[in-house]
Scaffold this motif. Structure first.
Motif, PDB file in Angstrom:
ATOM      1  N   UNK A  13       0.850  -1.200   0.000  1.00  0.00           N
ATOM      2  CA  UNK A  13       0.000   0.000   0.000  1.00  0.00           C
ATOM      3  C   UNK A  13       0.889   1.255   0.000  1.00  0.00           C
ATOM      4  N   UNK A  14       2.075   1.127  -0.637  1.00  0.00           N
ATOM      5  CA  UNK A  14       3.124   2.151  -0.551  1.00  0.00           C
ATOM      6  C   UNK A  14       2.785   3.508  -1.152  1.00  0.00           C
ATOM      7  N   UNK A  15       1.878   3.560  -2.140  1.00  0.00           N
ATOM      8  CA  UNK A  15       1.457   4.856  -2.706  1.00  0.00           C
ATOM      9  C   UNK A  15       0.025   4.707  -3.235  1.00  0.00           C
ATOM     10  N   UNK A  19       1.804   3.099   4.931  1.00  0.00           N
ATOM     11  CA  UNK A  19       2.655   3.079   3.728  1.00  0.00           C
ATOM     12  C   UNK A  19       4.097   2.856   4.156  1.00  0.00           C
ATOM     13  N   UNK A  20       4.869   2.107   3.351  1.00  0.00           N
ATOM     14  CA  UNK A  20       6.231   1.772   3.786  1.00  0.00           C
ATOM     15  C   UNK A  20       7.030   3.053   4.026  1.00  0.00           C
ATOM     16  N   UNK A  21       7.768   3.076   5.096  1.00  0.00           N
ATOM     17  CA  UNK A  21       8.585   4.244   5.446  1.00  0.00           C
ATOM     18  C   UNK A  21       7.899   5.213   6.385  1.00  0.00           C
ATOM     19  N   UNK A  22       6.558   5.179   6.432  1.00  0.00           N
ATOM     20  CA  UNK A  22       5.835   6.185   7.218  1.00  0.00           C
ATOM     21  C   UNK A  22       6.108   6.017   8.720  1.00  0.00           C
ATOM     22  N   UNK A  23       6.070   4.772   9.205  1.00  0.00           N
ATOM     23  CA  UNK A  23       6.296   4.552  10.645  1.00  0.00           C
ATOM     24  C   UNK A  23       7.696   5.037  11.033  1.00  0.00           C
ATOM     25  N   UNK A  24       8.690   4.722  10.203  1.00  0.00           N
ATOM     26  CA  UNK A  24      10.062   5.173  10.496  1.00  0.00           C
ATOM     27  C   UNK A  24      10.165   6.698  10.487  1.00  0.00           C
ATOM     28  N   UNK A  25       9.467   7.307   9.523  1.00  0.00           N
ATOM     29  CA  UNK A  25       9.475   8.784   9.450  1.00  0.00           C
ATOM     30  C   UNK A  25       8.876   9.396  10.720  1.00  0.00           C
ATOM     31  N   UNK A  26       7.775   8.815  11.179  1.00  0.00           N
ATOM     32  CA  UNK A  26       7.123   9.337  12.380  1.00  0.00           C
ATOM     33  C   UNK A  26       8.039   9.184  13.595  1.00  0.00           C
ATOM     34  N   UNK A  27       8.749   8.064  13.671  1.00  0.00           N
ATOM     35  CA  UNK A  27       9.677   7.854  14.796  1.00  0.00           C
ATOM     36  C   UNK A  27      10.777   8.924  14.745  1.00  0.00           C
ATOM     37  N   UNK A  46      -1.315   3.992   9.976  1.00  0.00           N
ATOM     38  CA  UNK A  46      -2.318   3.017   9.529  1.00  0.00           C
ATOM     39  C   UNK A  46      -3.670   3.702   9.296  1.00  0.00           C
ATOM     40  N   UNK A  47      -3.917   4.778  10.049  1.00  0.00           N
ATOM     41  CA  UNK A  47      -5.214   5.457   9.886  1.00  0.00           C
ATOM     42  C   UNK A  47      -5.331   6.087   8.499  1.00  0.00           C
ATOM     43  N   UNK A  48      -4.223   6.535   7.966  1.00  0.00           N
ATOM     44  CA  UNK A  48      -4.234   7.088   6.601  1.00  0.00           C
ATOM     45  C   UNK A  48      -4.611   5.994   5.599  1.00  0.00           C
ATOM     46  N   UNK A  49      -3.967   4.831   5.724  1.00  0.00           N
ATOM     47  CA  UNK A  49      -4.198   3.806   4.694  1.00  0.00           C
ATOM     48  C   UNK A  49      -5.589   3.173   4.768  1.00  0.00           C
TER      49      UNK A  49
END
Ligand code: ADP
Ligand code: ASP
Ligand code: MG
Length: 407
Positions: free
Chosen positions: A13-15, A43-51, A74-77
């Motif tokens: 669900x990357x984009x 989306x891949x990378x989002x969790x790391x970005x938030x951290x 996850x709420x976005x996706x």
């Protein structure tokens, strides 16, 4: 109507284009006449970005606020996936973990699922809706948002499959299934048609991130058979299920590498009853996860204790041990982070000998030094230099002829 739980991971669900493709796959499954619950990751990378953002505003962010932040991904996706489904004429509704009735304990950032109230989802399914659930999150009894540990959307899917008594649980990811080694590192790795819960659990907890280890534990406990497969093609994947007798014919089923470990050496600790107990009690009280433990033969009244911990825990380990050593009467703590843990796993090890000899010889042939060794009934793990970890995975894979494995 057969009931299916599907989970789509971060790359799938990357984009927005990929979300639309996932919506088409969901529609196709729904059109075959299934009741369908879909769990999605951020989306891949989002969790790391938030951290990274959390760390940019605060050196040690509160774990409660961390969960509040990470749940956004996850709420976005879920919302975008539901909208994409509306766009292709499918009646779909999105739920956060809390709305989906996923209740957890109070341990922020690695909460355990306690119960699931499946009634709201059940009602929607009976009305013909596709239900989209945010992976990786739940709610505790005080009403606070919790998360289930990295990779936790796998756990959401397996737990929902158990709670909803689904006929099928499918984990869609960016590889065709579970391989004999990480296919991005070992090009000759082969896809397994099936694997036992115990082997999958050992691989997952040894660094094969294709499945979150706690989700496999949960699947084993509740007997949830699941399939790991690709969201980018229609190839059959890998079935993860209870061990059956013929699985023991294969001695080693897979190789895993964990590069996120640190080695802690406690040297010159007084050799008397209770020293080790005090060291490991202090670590346990500080929630440090200890893995491999080796103690050398004591000399001149002192011993060395060496063990591994996740890298993120190593400095906490050092901090809690220094005062304990002073109390016991001496000793020093050193941390080595430039290491990797390599593991070979297979239920056949219970009944076959020679696995350790083959592994050690393969590494000796290319001059890789082994720093620590531990074994369990179905696994051998060793610690080696980080720089040689990928090469070690390849020679080990070759030594056990895993590229010829046809199961
Ligand atoms: P998702 O975002 O779908 O949850 P992950 O990135 O968590 O996906 O897991 C899939 C990745 O796991 C693959 O891209 C692959 O590089 C890695 N991996 C590690 N070990 C294995 C293995 N034994 N078999 C398959 N994939 C593996
Ligand atoms: N988004 C979370 C993570 O990156 C959960 C998941 O993807 O399963 O760890
Ligand atoms: Mg994952």
């Amino acid at each position: 109507m057969p009931r299916i739980v599907q989970k789509y991971g971060g790359t799938s669900v990357g984009d927005v284009e990929r979300i639309k493709k996932v919506a088409e796959r969901i529609k196709a499954t729904r059109d075959e006449g299934h009741e369908l619950v879909v769990v999605v990751s951020a989306r891949s990378g989002v969790t790391n970005e938030l951290i990274a953002r959390a760390k940019a505003v605060c050196e040690h962010p509160s774990e409660r606020e961390m969960d509040m932040l990470l749940a956004i991904g996850e709420q976005e996706t879920i919302a975008l996936t539901a909208m994409a489904l509306h766009g292709v004429g499918v009646d779909a509704v999105s739920y956060t973990g809390a709305q989906a009735g996923i209740f957890t304990d109070k341990v922020h950032t690695k909460a355990k699922i306690k119960t699931i109230n499946a009634q709201p989802i059940d009602k929607d399914l009976k009305q013909g809706k596709v239900v989209i659930v945010a992976g990786f999150q739940g709610i505790n009894e005080d009403g606070h948002v919790t998360t289930l540990g990295r990779g936790g959307s796998d756990l959401t899917a397996i737990a929902l499959a158990a709670a909803l008594q689904a006929d099928k649980c499918e984990i869609y990811t960016d590889v065709d299934g579970v391989y004999t080694a990480d296919p991005r590192v070992v090009k000759t790795a082969r896809k397994l048609n099936e694997i036992s819960y115990d082997e999958m659990l050992e691989l997952a907890s040894s660094g094969s991130k294709v499945m979150q280890s706690r989700s496999v534990e949960f699947a084993k406990k509740y007997g949830v058979v699941f399939e790991v497969r690709s969201s980018f093609n229609h190839n059959p994947g890998t079935i993860v299920k209870e061990e059956v007798a013929y699985m023991e014919k294969v001695v080693v089923r897979g190789v895993a590498v964990d590069k996120d470990q640190a080695k802690v050496i406690v040297s010159n600790i007084v050799d008397k009853p209770g020293s080790a107990a005090r060291v490991f009690r202090a670590l346990a009280d500080a929630n440090v996860l200890v893995d491999m433990i080796v103690q050398n033969v004591p000399r001149h009244g002192v011993a060395n204790l060496t063990f591994t911990v996740p890298q993120g825990d190593s400095h906490r380990a050092q901090k809690v041990l220094e005062p304990v050593l002073a109390e016991i009467g001496g000793g020093a703590v050193a941390i080595h982070e430039h290491i990797a843990k390599l593991s070979v796993v297979g239920v056949g090890m219970k009944t076959h000998s020679g696995v350790a000899a083959t592994l050690f010889q393969a590494l000796a042939d290319v001059g890789i030094n082994i720093e620590l060794i531990t074994t369990s009934e179905i696994k051998i793990s060793i610690v080696i230099d980080l720089d040689r970890a990928d090469e070690a995975a390849r020679v080990t894979h070759e030594a056990f002829q895993l590229s010829q494995l046809g199961v």
